[in-house]
Design an enzyme around this catalytic site. Structure first.
Site, PDB file in Angstrom:
ATOM      1  N   ASP A 246      74.782  40.296  40.050  1.00 10.26           N
ATOM      2  CA  ASP A 246      73.610  40.115  39.619  1.00 10.26           C
ATOM      3  C   ASP A 246      72.213  40.660  40.541  1.00 10.26           C
ATOM      4  OD1 ASP A 246      73.490  38.597  42.628  1.00 10.26           O
ATOM      5  OD2 ASP A 246      72.977  37.316  41.468  1.00 10.26           O
TER       6      ASP A 246
ATOM      7  N   ASP B 287      69.410  39.781  43.413  1.00 12.17           N
ATOM      8  CA  ASP B 287      68.697  38.311  44.353  1.00 12.17           C
ATOM      9  C   ASP B 287      67.209  38.831  45.114  1.00 12.17           C
ATOM     10  OD1 ASP B 287      71.484  36.932  44.587  1.00 12.17           O
ATOM     11  OD2 ASP B 287      71.973  39.373  44.745  1.00 12.17           O
TER      12      ASP B 287
ATOM     13  N   ASP C 274      67.993  36.095  41.073  1.00 14.24           N
ATOM     14  CA  ASP C 274      67.951  34.940  41.127  1.00 14.24           C
ATOM     15  C   ASP C 274      66.526  35.459  42.280  1.00 14.24           C
ATOM     16  OD1 ASP C 274      70.245  33.715  40.670  1.00 14.24           O
ATOM     17  OD2 ASP C 274      71.955  34.571  42.284  1.00 14.24           O
TER      18      ASP C 274
END
Ligand code: TTP
Ligand code: MN
Ligand code: MN
Ligand code: MN
Length: 376
Positions: free
Chosen positions: A205, A207, A300
């Protein structure tokens, strides 16, 4: 690569926050094996054995040489019996029968598949496994299962999400995040954290930490960003978690506690202009299914008050093991409690303020460790 004797003269710390761990790993065949063992214990919810293997993996990652003989690990911390047995097997046989057993284990294989779906953890995997399910395909096909909104998104974008995020994709998303945030708050500070800040060139992902220097705080910022992406058709999924931070409250002593920042676990649609090859054009002309020109990416976003920014940056940069050891070091060696919001000195009964990561290390009496040396 250093020679063993030159290295052994310096004592290796049991805490990864007192070691430098870059992405050069001279002991990958051992650390990969330990990570399989750790994951299997995680699936069995055996936290003690899981941590034992994670600590061993982390220690070997920090060595500037390849372990080739049992003598090489003499005097090193974090080398328990289970760990030594596997090292010995790998040195002698080239592979470990215990690790092979795990890799072939039906339960491990099923859990490995299930937990690769966004929104699926050990608890859900356990449930599906008990129902007799073994593969992602079987779960998908079972229409009686009640899936959470997160899991539905996880299955919907499964292929994109299991394929890793590249540095180029991280840079592209970074531009989008910065532009959107700054259209609402021009002075906002947007920083990429997680693996990419540690210098990794792939991740699961991306962040981001977002803060607003100066007095003005905007509780609505995250909602504004999300609403705009919705309007632009860029938002595939999002779960906003409101802040639960309580001032004056002591930092959490739990080693893996979630923090209290307002945050959002999202899936963004990243458009990827394709090279204009003739097959695409032909399929369009023929009215065939359009070629997908985007990729689903996990993002995120974490919003932090400016005075907690350094603590949030340290926590969200990771690695997870580096963070665990920082908190363990603070508690056991300094009688301090560290979390993603603050550092509390239990002897002096005061909160220690920090405006930078360097200051946090200094409060803890630790030499500074650069982000790219935190790949523990
Ligand atoms: P991750 O994104 O899970 O991990 P990563 O970026 O190191 O690796 P990957 O490439 O797989 O994404 O988390 C980043 C760091 O943030 C990690 O060290 C742990 C920390 N973290 C928190 O402090 N609080 C949280 O609630 C979460 C989810 C992560
Ligand atoms: Mn990450
Ligand atoms: Mn991760
Ligand atoms: Mn993350």
């Amino acid at each position: 690569e250093l020679e063993m004797p030159a290295f052994i003269a310096t004592k290796v710390s049991q805490y990864s926050c007192q070691r430098k761990t870059t992405l050069d790993n001279y002991n990958k065949k051992f650390t990969d094996a330990f990570e399989v063992m750790a994951e299997n214990y995680e699936f069995k919810e055996n936290e003690i054995f899981c941590l034992e293997f994670l600590r061993a993996a982390s220690l070997l990652k920090s060595l500037p040489f390849s372990v080739t003989r049992m003598k090489d690990i003499q005097g090193l911390p974090c080398m328990g019996d289970q760990v030594r047995d596997i090292i010995e097997e790998i040195i002698e046989e080239g592979e470990s029968s215990r690790v092979k057993e795990v890799l072939n284990d039906e339960r491990y294989k099923a859990f490995k598949q299930f937990t690769s779906v966004f929104g699926v953890g050990v608890k859900t995997s356990e449930k599906w496994y008990r129902m007799g399910l073994r593969t992602v395909e079987e779960v998908k096909a079972d229409k009686t299962l009640k899936l959470s909104k997160m899991q539905k998104a996880g299955f919907l974008y499964y292929e994109d999400l299991v394929s890793c995020v590249s540095k180029a994709e991280a840079d592209a998303v970074s531009l989008i995040v910065k532009n959107t945030v700054c259209s609402f708050l021009p002075d906002a500070l947007v920083t990429i954290t997680g693996g990419f800040r540690r210098g990794k060139n792939i991740g699961h992902d991306i962040d981001f930490l977002i803060t607003n220097p100066g007095p003005r705080e905007d509780d609505e910022l995250l909602h504004k960003v999300i609403d705009l992406w919705k309007k632009q058709g860029l938002l595939l999924y999002c779960d906003i978690i409101e802040s639960t931070f309580v001032k004056e409250q002591l930092p959490s002593r739990k080693v893996d506690a979630m923090d209290h920042f307002q945050k959002c676990f999202a899936i963004l649609k990243l458009y990827q202009p394709r090279v204009d090859n003739s097959t695409c054009n032909t399929s369009k002309k023929l009215g065939m299914a359009e070629v997908k020109d985007w990729k689903a990416i996990r993002v995120d976003l974490v919003i932090t008050p400016f005075e907690q920014y350094a603590y949030a940056l340290l926590g969200w940069t990771g690695s997870r093991q580096f963070g665990r050891d920082l908190r363990r070091y603070a508690a056991h060696e300094r009688k301090m409690i560290l979390d993603n919001h603050a550092l509390y000195d239990r002897r002096k009964r005061i909160f220690l303020k920090s405006g930078s990561e360097e200051e946090i290390f200094a409060h803890l009496g630790l030499d500074y460790v650069q982000p790219w040396e935190r790949n523990a």
